[in-house]
Design a protein around this motif. Structure first.
Motif, mmCIF file in Angstrom:
data_model
loop_
_atom_site.group_PDB
_atom_site.id
_atom_site.type_symbol
_atom_site.label_atom_id
_atom_site.label_comp_id
_atom_site.label_asym_id
_atom_site.label_seq_id
_atom_site.Cartn_x
_atom_site.Cartn_y
_atom_site.Cartn_z
ATOM 1 N N LYS A 75 0.836 -1.204 0.000
ATOM 2 C CA LYS A 75 0.000 0.000 0.000
ATOM 3 C C LYS A 75 0.873 1.257 0.000
ATOM 4 O O LYS A 75 0.575 2.226 -0.692
ATOM 5 N N GLY A 94 -7.979 9.429 -9.330
ATOM 6 C CA GLY A 94 -8.462 8.702 -8.159
ATOM 7 C C GLY A 94 -7.347 8.570 -7.141
ATOM 8 O O GLY A 94 -6.419 7.788 -7.337
ATOM 9 N N GLN A 98 -8.381 2.750 0.044
ATOM 10 C CA GLN A 98 -8.948 1.405 0.109
ATOM 11 C C GLN A 98 -10.237 1.416 -0.698
ATOM 12 O O GLN A 98 -11.151 2.167 -0.397
ATOM 13 N N ARG A 99 -10.305 0.636 -1.748
ATOM 14 C CA ARG A 99 -11.484 0.606 -2.615
ATOM 15 C C ARG A 99 -12.486 -0.445 -2.150
ATOM 16 O O ARG A 99 -13.673 -0.213 -2.157
ATOM 17 N N ILE A 100 -11.993 -1.604 -1.788
ATOM 18 C CA ILE A 100 -12.825 -2.676 -1.256
ATOM 19 C C ILE A 100 -12.200 -3.044 0.094
ATOM 20 O O ILE A 100 -11.032 -3.448 0.135
ATOM 21 N N TYR A 105 -6.613 -2.029 -2.563
ATOM 22 C CA TYR A 105 -6.146 -0.665 -2.344
ATOM 23 C C TYR A 105 -5.626 -0.168 -3.675
ATOM 24 O O TYR A 105 -4.847 -0.866 -4.337
ATOM 25 N N GLY A 106 -6.039 1.011 -4.114
ATOM 26 C CA GLY A 106 -5.600 1.476 -5.420
ATOM 27 C C GLY A 106 -5.500 2.981 -5.540
ATOM 28 O O GLY A 106 -6.022 3.734 -4.708
ATOM 29 N N TYR A 108 -5.143 5.959 -9.015
ATOM 30 C CA TYR A 108 -5.283 6.073 -10.466
ATOM 31 C C TYR A 108 -4.785 7.422 -10.960
ATOM 32 O O TYR A 108 -5.030 8.453 -10.337
ATOM 33 N N ALA A 118 -3.107 2.444 -13.159
ATOM 34 C CA ALA A 118 -3.479 2.139 -11.769
ATOM 35 C C ALA A 118 -2.257 1.559 -11.069
ATOM 36 O O ALA A 118 -1.440 0.878 -11.680
ATOM 37 N N TYR A 120 -1.833 -0.734 -7.580
ATOM 38 C CA TYR A 120 -2.763 -1.453 -6.705
ATOM 39 C C TYR A 120 -2.037 -2.430 -5.783
ATOM 40 O O TYR A 120 -0.897 -2.824 -6.029
#
Length: 123
Positions: A75, A94, A98-100, A105-106, A108, A118, A120
């Motif tokens: 991360k 972006g 934390q996306r999910i 974790y990503g 952009y 991206a 990630y």
């Protein structure tokens, strides 16, 4: 499985500099420069990114929904590469986050030609 991915660019020198500097920390370097197309990666036997001016001579256009994703290893590294891309002239698409929850974790960015990248980390 993947040999190389090609993206169209408008300025080869800018693109080569951007991607070799951005991905150098992951071991990438300029491997082969053939004028209109250049290959960047760790070795000619591994996955590579190719930057090129379009063969037909028409302007390059990033595809809607196309994206290159890079796994820098953590991360913290996602944050580092995101910021490095911004510092090298990319624009935010972006911020890191934390996306999910507990899964993805990503971050952009879009390069100078509008190609989406991206960074990630799973977990």
């Amino acid at each position: 499985m993947i040999g190389y991915v090609t993206i169209g660019v408008s300025d080869m020198e800018k693109a080569k500099t951007f991607y070799t500097e951005l991905l150098g920390g992951m071991g990438a370097k300029l491997l082969l420069d053939m004028g209109r197309i250049a290959f960047i990666g760790e070795s000619m036997k591994g996955p590579m990114l190719a930057v090129c001016t379009p063969f037909d001579g028409a302007p390059n256009h990033p595809g809607n929904g196309n994206m290159l994703a890079f796994w820098p290893g953590s991360k913290e590294a996602v944050d580092t590469y995101y910021q490095k891309a911004i510092d090298l002239g990319a624009r935010c698409d972006g911020e890191p986050g934390q996306r999910i929850p507990d899964k993805f974790y990503g971050a952009y960015v879009k390069d100078m030609d509008g190609n989406k990248l991206a960074f990630y980390h799973f977990g």
